[in-house]
Design an enzyme around this catalytic site. Structure first.
Site, mmCIF file in Angstrom:
data_model
loop_
_atom_site.group_PDB
_atom_site.id
_atom_site.type_symbol
_atom_site.label_atom_id
_atom_site.label_comp_id
_atom_site.label_asym_id
_atom_site.label_seq_id
_atom_site.Cartn_x
_atom_site.Cartn_y
_atom_site.Cartn_z
ATOM 1 N N PRO A 13 0.943 -1.056 -0.054
ATOM 2 C CA PRO A 13 0.041 0.014 -0.076
ATOM 3 C C PRO A 13 0.835 1.317 -0.020
ATOM 4 O O PRO A 13 1.718 1.622 0.830
ATOM 5 C CB PRO A 13 -0.526 -0.086 1.204
ATOM 6 C CG PRO A 13 -0.135 -0.986 2.263
ATOM 7 C CD PRO A 13 1.049 -1.912 1.232
ATOM 8 N N ALA A 15 0.469 5.344 -0.224
ATOM 9 C CA ALA A 15 -0.423 6.455 -0.420
ATOM 10 C C ALA A 15 -0.077 7.413 -1.504
ATOM 11 O O ALA A 15 1.105 7.671 -1.821
ATOM 12 C CB ALA A 15 -0.580 7.094 0.776
ATOM 13 N N GLN A 67 -6.535 -1.630 2.152
ATOM 14 C CA GLN A 67 -5.847 -1.374 3.467
ATOM 15 C C GLN A 67 -6.764 -0.226 4.147
ATOM 16 O O GLN A 67 -6.917 0.699 3.555
ATOM 17 C CB GLN A 67 -4.557 -0.939 3.461
ATOM 18 C CG GLN A 67 -4.057 -0.893 5.017
ATOM 19 C CD GLN A 67 -2.598 -0.219 4.995
ATOM 20 O OE1 GLN A 67 -2.263 0.949 4.228
ATOM 21 N NE2 GLN A 67 -1.501 -0.886 5.426
ATOM 22 N N CYS A 97 1.669 3.119 10.159
ATOM 23 C CA CYS A 97 1.863 4.736 9.772
ATOM 24 C C CYS A 97 2.329 5.510 10.733
ATOM 25 O O CYS A 97 1.919 5.614 11.588
ATOM 26 C CB CYS A 97 0.539 5.144 8.846
ATOM 27 S SG CYS A 97 0.856 6.776 8.358
ATOM 28 N N LYS A 135 -0.390 -4.628 9.097
ATOM 29 C CA LYS A 135 0.935 -4.455 8.607
ATOM 30 C C LYS A 135 1.422 -3.282 9.664
ATOM 31 O O LYS A 135 0.800 -2.201 10.038
ATOM 32 C CB LYS A 135 0.734 -3.560 7.358
ATOM 33 C CG LYS A 135 1.976 -3.039 6.866
ATOM 34 C CD LYS A 135 2.195 -2.661 5.283
ATOM 35 C CE LYS A 135 3.277 -2.042 4.752
ATOM 36 N NZ LYS A 135 3.569 -0.639 5.177
ATOM 37 N N ASN A 196 8.961 -6.609 4.952
ATOM 38 C CA ASN A 196 9.002 -5.557 4.028
ATOM 39 C C ASN A 196 9.973 -4.426 4.541
ATOM 40 O O ASN A 196 10.525 -4.280 5.702
ATOM 41 C CB ASN A 196 7.617 -4.667 4.198
ATOM 42 C CG ASN A 196 7.531 -3.362 3.785
ATOM 43 O OD1 ASN A 196 7.062 -2.509 4.566
ATOM 44 N ND2 ASN A 196 7.833 -3.286 2.367
ATOM 45 N N ASP A 198 13.273 -2.092 2.073
ATOM 46 C CA ASP A 198 14.499 -2.059 1.189
ATOM 47 C C ASP A 198 14.392 -3.171 0.481
ATOM 48 O O ASP A 198 15.768 -3.592 0.171
ATOM 49 C CB ASP A 198 15.633 -1.987 2.380
ATOM 50 C CG ASP A 198 15.633 -0.676 2.968
ATOM 51 O OD1 ASP A 198 14.996 0.354 2.548
ATOM 52 O OD2 ASP A 198 16.662 -0.585 4.083
ATOM 53 N N ARG A 221 8.699 1.123 -2.331
ATOM 54 C CA ARG A 221 9.249 2.142 -3.435
ATOM 55 C C ARG A 221 10.215 1.544 -4.745
ATOM 56 O O ARG A 221 10.061 1.975 -5.611
ATOM 57 C CB ARG A 221 10.414 3.119 -2.422
ATOM 58 C CG ARG A 221 9.751 3.934 -1.497
ATOM 59 C CD ARG A 221 10.603 4.406 -0.414
ATOM 60 N NE ARG A 221 11.083 3.431 0.499
ATOM 61 C CZ ARG A 221 12.130 3.479 1.401
ATOM 62 N NH1 ARG A 221 12.473 4.668 1.607
ATOM 63 N NH2 ARG A 221 12.170 2.426 2.062
HETATM 64 C C1 LIG Z 1 4.985 7.758 -0.265
HETATM 65 C C2 LIG Z 1 4.615 6.469 0.569
HETATM 66 C C3 LIG Z 1 3.387 6.300 0.722
HETATM 67 C C4 LIG Z 1 3.187 5.209 1.687
HETATM 68 N N1 LIG Z 1 1.979 4.877 2.203
HETATM 69 C C5 LIG Z 1 1.510 3.595 2.842
HETATM 70 C C6 LIG Z 1 0.233 3.211 3.117
HETATM 71 O O1 LIG Z 1 -0.735 3.980 2.490
HETATM 72 N N2 LIG Z 1 -0.295 2.209 4.030
HETATM 73 C C7 LIG Z 1 1.125 1.499 4.643
HETATM 74 O O2 LIG Z 1 0.849 0.621 5.127
HETATM 75 N N3 LIG Z 1 2.303 2.004 4.225
HETATM 76 C C8 LIG Z 1 2.676 2.960 3.434
HETATM 77 N N4 LIG Z 1 3.867 3.263 3.215
HETATM 78 C C9 LIG Z 1 5.103 2.563 3.305
HETATM 79 C C10 LIG Z 1 5.320 1.279 2.611
HETATM 80 O O3 LIG Z 1 4.299 0.552 2.206
HETATM 81 C C11 LIG Z 1 6.733 0.392 3.036
HETATM 82 O O4 LIG Z 1 6.116 -0.037 4.202
HETATM 83 C C12 LIG Z 1 7.818 1.270 3.086
HETATM 84 O O5 LIG Z 1 7.974 2.090 1.916
HETATM 85 C C13 LIG Z 1 9.058 0.342 3.183
HETATM 86 O O6 LIG Z 1 9.126 -0.696 1.906
HETATM 87 P P1 LIG Z 1 10.044 -0.284 0.785
HETATM 88 O O7 LIG Z 1 11.527 -0.186 1.534
HETATM 89 O O8 LIG Z 1 9.768 -1.469 -0.252
HETATM 90 O O9 LIG Z 1 9.665 1.190 0.139
HETATM 91 C C14 LIG Z 1 4.397 4.202 2.221
HETATM 92 C C15 LIG Z 1 5.534 4.607 1.903
HETATM 93 C C16 LIG Z 1 5.768 5.661 0.968
HETATM 94 C C17 LIG Z 1 7.039 6.023 0.664
#
Ligand SMILES: Cc1cc2nc3c(=O)[nH]c(=O)nc-3n(C[C@H](O)[C@H](O)[C@H](O)COP(=O)(O)O)c2cc1C
Length: 305
Positions: A13, A15, A67, A97, A135, A196, A198, A221
């Site tokens: 998820p 946002a 979510q 969050c 989560k 989850n 990196d 990301r």
């Molecule tokens: C711009 C942005 C928006 C995000 N929105 C949500 C969200 O709506 N719900 C959620 O559980 N995590 C959200 N996250 C967190 C990501 O789901 C994830 O847990 C976090 O980025 C780490 O994973 P990654 O290293 O693969 O980016 C958001 C992260 C970013 C950068």
């Protein structure tokens, strides 16, 4: 009820980003489970059009999760009974969050500090007669890593699976995700655990899975601007792959479901990711930013290789 396999590769998820178009393209490139961005339980119950606008899905999504966030069991229960959520295969609850506006309301990662309430929220979500996952992050800060206890409490409350982002609330997105702590969680519960944080390519995926022994991996990301990350990790060959085709599919899917002004504004953020590492990216980003119509934006997309 559809039996959910909490494994494989999951599009997180995100946002403002995990819109219907990105979810479609990532599914076509190998994502096994896809999540909407976080949706306010209360917003849904009070019938906000803006909230419902985030709930479009396509048949390309293999297993669809919505979510939700909230801390009042009453609104959680009402939300999961809402018509608009019935097409989803399971409900994920955001307890990670770190955004102050959310935490101040007792939502998102604030629930890490109130395990009994977090359990009530899970139990309320189960009234929707669908599997519920949670989560969350490792804890509030390095001095308060509670992921193992929190995971057990979620399992006891009836969660079918959990996803752990290997950072604390205080860290936001800085530092490196701590996969060792997620390994402890995996050992402590029987339900599936998703790692989850990196995971950006096959190498980091292999390392995260090897360290944690998790059932699946969630990517946020690393999928922005790069939907083929899922095929790459799975070792699926994509002869004649065209990023432009994926971008166009993303763009056109959004136009099918949303007003063009909304799509135009939102897609500029995606273009910033799609151009990452590309030659001439500055000019393309600038032209995308200045695009005044969907026609102009399409011309910009056509300039991708
Ligand atoms: C711009 C942005 C928006 C995000 N929105 C949500 C969200 O709506 N719900 C959620 O559980 N995590 C959200 N996250 C967190 C990501 O789901 C994830 O847990 C976090 O980025 C780490 O994973 P990654 O290293 O693969 O980016 C958001 C992260 C970013 C950068």
């Amino acid at each position: 009820m559809k039996e959910i396999k909490f494994e494989g590769l999951l599009l997180a998820p995100i946002a403002g980003y995990s819109d219907v178009g990105l979810r479609k393209v990532c599914s076509q490139r190998g994502a096994d489970i896809t999540y909407t961005e976080m949706i306010s339980a209360k917003g849904l119950v009070y019938g906000s059009d803006k909230t419902e606008d985030l709930l479009h899905t396509t048949d390309s999504e293999k297993t669809k999760a919505v979510q939700i966030f909230g801390c009042e069991p009453y609104y959680i229960e009402k939300a999961v009974e809402h018509n608009a959520l019935q097409k989803f295969d399971f409900i994920d609850i955001n307890m990670g969050c770190p955004v102050p506006k959310i935490v101040k309301n007792g939502e998102g990662s604030a629930l890490l500090e109130n395990i009994p309430l977090a359990q009530q929220v899970v139990k309320a979500a189960l009234k929707g007669q669908k599997p519920v996952s949670v989560k969350f992050r490792l804890g509030v800060d390095d001095e308060h890593i509670i992921a193992v206890d929190f995971a057990k409490a979620m399992e006891d409350a009836g969660a079918s699976a959990i996803t752990v982002h290997g950072r604390t609330r205080k860290q936001l997105y800085s530092g490196k995700a701590n996969w060792d702590e997620i390994a402890k969680v995996k050992k402590a519960v029987k339900i599936p655990v998703i790692v989850n944080g990196d995971i950006i390519d096959k190498k980091s995926y292999d390392e995260a899975m090897q360290i944690t022994g998790c059932d699946g991996a969630m990517i946020a990301r690393g999928a922005l601007g790069n939907p083929r990350i899922f095929s790459d990790i799975k070792g699926i060959e994509l002869p004649n792959y065209s990023l432009k085709k994926d971008i166009l599919e993303h763009w056109e899917t959004l136009l099918l479901y949303h007003h063009k002004n909304y799509v135009l504004a939102n897609f500029k953020k995606h273009i910033a990711y799609y151009t990452r590492g590309m030659r001439g990216q500055k000019q393309i980003k600038l032209d995308a930013f200045n695009a005044k119509s969907t026609e102009e934006m399409r011309e910009v997309i056509e300039r991708f290789d």
